[in-house]
Design a protein around this motif. Structure first.
Motif, PDB file in Angstrom:
ATOM      1  N   ALA A   1      -7.434   2.679  81.689  1.00 18.67           N
ATOM      2  CA  ALA A   1      -7.195   2.740  83.129  1.00 18.67           C
ATOM      3  C   ALA A   1      -6.248   3.895  83.406  1.00 18.67           C
ATOM      4  O   ALA A   1      -5.452   4.272  82.548  1.00 18.67           O
ATOM      5  CB  ALA A   1      -6.591   1.425  83.640  1.00 18.67           C
ATOM      6  N   VAL A   2      -6.341   4.464  84.610  1.00 16.97           N
ATOM      7  CA  VAL A   2      -5.434   5.538  85.010  1.00 16.97           C
ATOM      8  C   VAL A   2      -4.807   5.199  86.352  1.00 16.97           C
ATOM      9  O   VAL A   2      -5.387   4.470  87.164  1.00 16.97           O
ATOM     10  CB  VAL A   2      -6.122   6.925  85.098  1.00 16.97           C
ATOM     11  CG1 VAL A   2      -6.657   7.349  83.753  1.00 16.97           C
ATOM     12  CG2 VAL A   2      -7.196   6.936  86.153  1.00 16.97           C
ATOM     13  N   GLY A   3      -3.628   5.734  86.564  1.00 18.00           N
ATOM     14  CA  GLY A   3      -2.931   5.544  87.832  1.00 18.00           C
ATOM     15  C   GLY A   3      -1.841   6.589  87.949  1.00 18.00           C
ATOM     16  O   GLY A   3      -1.703   7.458  87.083  1.00 18.00           O
ATOM     17  N   GLU A   4      -1.079   6.476  89.011  1.00 18.55           N
ATOM     18  CA  GLU A   4      -0.028   7.444  89.280  1.00 18.55           C
ATOM     19  C   GLU A   4       1.231   6.706  89.689  1.00 18.55           C
ATOM     20  O   GLU A   4       1.171   5.774  90.489  1.00 18.55           O
ATOM     21  CB  GLU A   4      -0.512   8.338  90.435  1.00 18.55           C
ATOM     22  CG  GLU A   4       0.128   9.674  90.493  1.00 18.55           C
ATOM     23  CD  GLU A   4      -0.539  10.544  91.548  1.00 18.55           C
ATOM     24  OE1 GLU A   4      -0.226  10.364  92.742  1.00 18.55           O
ATOM     25  OE2 GLU A   4      -1.366  11.388  91.174  1.00 18.55           O
ATOM     26  N   THR A   5       2.362   7.130  89.150  1.00 19.17           N
ATOM     27  CA  THR A   5       3.623   6.512  89.565  1.00 19.17           C
ATOM     28  C   THR A   5       3.788   6.762  91.064  1.00 19.17           C
ATOM     29  O   THR A   5       3.353   7.784  91.584  1.00 19.17           O
ATOM     30  CB  THR A   5       4.824   7.093  88.781  1.00 19.17           C
ATOM     31  OG1 THR A   5       4.852   8.501  88.963  1.00 19.17           O
ATOM     32  CG2 THR A   5       4.758   6.754  87.306  1.00 19.17           C
ATOM     33  N   GLY A   6       4.385   5.811  91.743  1.00 15.88           N
ATOM     34  CA  GLY A   6       4.531   5.908  93.183  1.00 15.88           C
ATOM     35  C   GLY A   6       3.370   5.271  93.928  1.00 15.88           C
ATOM     36  O   GLY A   6       3.387   5.142  95.147  1.00 15.88           O
ATOM     37  N   SER A   7       2.342   4.849  93.196  1.00 17.23           N
ATOM     38  CA  SER A   7       1.200   4.151  93.772  1.00 17.23           C
ATOM     39  C   SER A   7       1.048   2.829  93.032  1.00 17.23           C
ATOM     40  O   SER A   7       1.407   2.724  91.868  1.00 17.23           O
ATOM     41  CB  SER A   7      -0.080   4.982  93.578  1.00 17.23           C
ATOM     42  OG  SER A   7      -1.220   4.194  93.851  1.00 17.23           O
ATOM     43  N   ARG A   8       0.530   1.819  93.699  1.00 20.16           N
ATOM     44  CA  ARG A   8       0.355   0.519  93.037  1.00 20.16           C
ATOM     45  C   ARG A   8      -1.027   0.383  92.424  1.00 20.16           C
ATOM     46  O   ARG A   8      -1.333  -0.619  91.787  1.00 20.16           O
ATOM     47  CB  ARG A   8       0.570  -0.610  94.032  1.00 20.16           C
ATOM     48  CG  ARG A   8       2.004  -0.707  94.521  1.00 20.16           C
ATOM     49  CD  ARG A   8       2.169  -1.837  95.509  1.00 20.16           C
ATOM     50  NE  ARG A   8       1.225  -1.691  96.604  1.00 20.16           N
ATOM     51  CZ  ARG A   8       0.638  -2.702  97.234  1.00 20.16           C
ATOM     52  NH1 ARG A   8       0.897  -3.932  96.889  1.00 20.16           N
ATOM     53  NH2 ARG A   8      -0.201  -2.490  98.215  1.00 20.16           N
TER      54      ARG A   8
END
Length: 136
Positions: free
Chosen positions: A19-26
């Motif tokens: 999975a991928v995501g970005e800090t500052g986003s939930r």
């Protein structure tokens, strides 16, 4: 502090959920799964994924027992993590005791063909792991 792209791994014996995501986003987004081969092959695939995603860090679920002690699977995960760190990859370990259960409950709402696909649970667990990490 700027945003950082992060890749989460749910490491199993046969597959690694991604999975991928970005800090500052939930929000975290599934990226399927990697079928495990050899350690060098796994490392190359993970390094390539990080490059494709522009990720600066890996978040890896550490399967602890309910008493908080490492499980047998945790020992295997640590072997992969040490190899990743040896390649210069930034890795943060997080407690994943309950993410597989969260992934399972989310998959119950998916169509049957999706639920039966091997690796979908691994991906769902990686998404749950990363969303948990990002929400802190």
């Amino acid at each position: 502090m700027g945003r950082m792209k992060v890749v989460a791994l749910d490491v199993g014996e046969a597959r690694i959920g991604l999975a991928v995501g970005e800090t500052g986003s939930r929000w975290a987004f599934g990226r399927g799964y990697l079928v495990r081969k050899t350690l060098p092959d796994d490392l190359e695939a993970l390094t390539t994924l990080a490059g494709q995603e522009g990720a600066e860090k890996f978040v890896v679920g550490l399967p602890l027992r309910t008493d908080g002690k490492p499980s047998l699977q945790a020992e295997r995960v640590l072997g992969l993590v040490e190899a990743m760190q040896g390649k210069g990859l930034e890795v943060e370990l997080v407690d994943e005791r309950y993410t597989t259960k969260i992934g399972q409950s989310r998959l119950l709402q998916a169509p049957k063909r999706v639920r039966q696909e091997k690796g979908k649970l691994d991906e769902a667990a990686a998404v749950a792991l990363l969303e948990s990490y990002l929400s802190v």
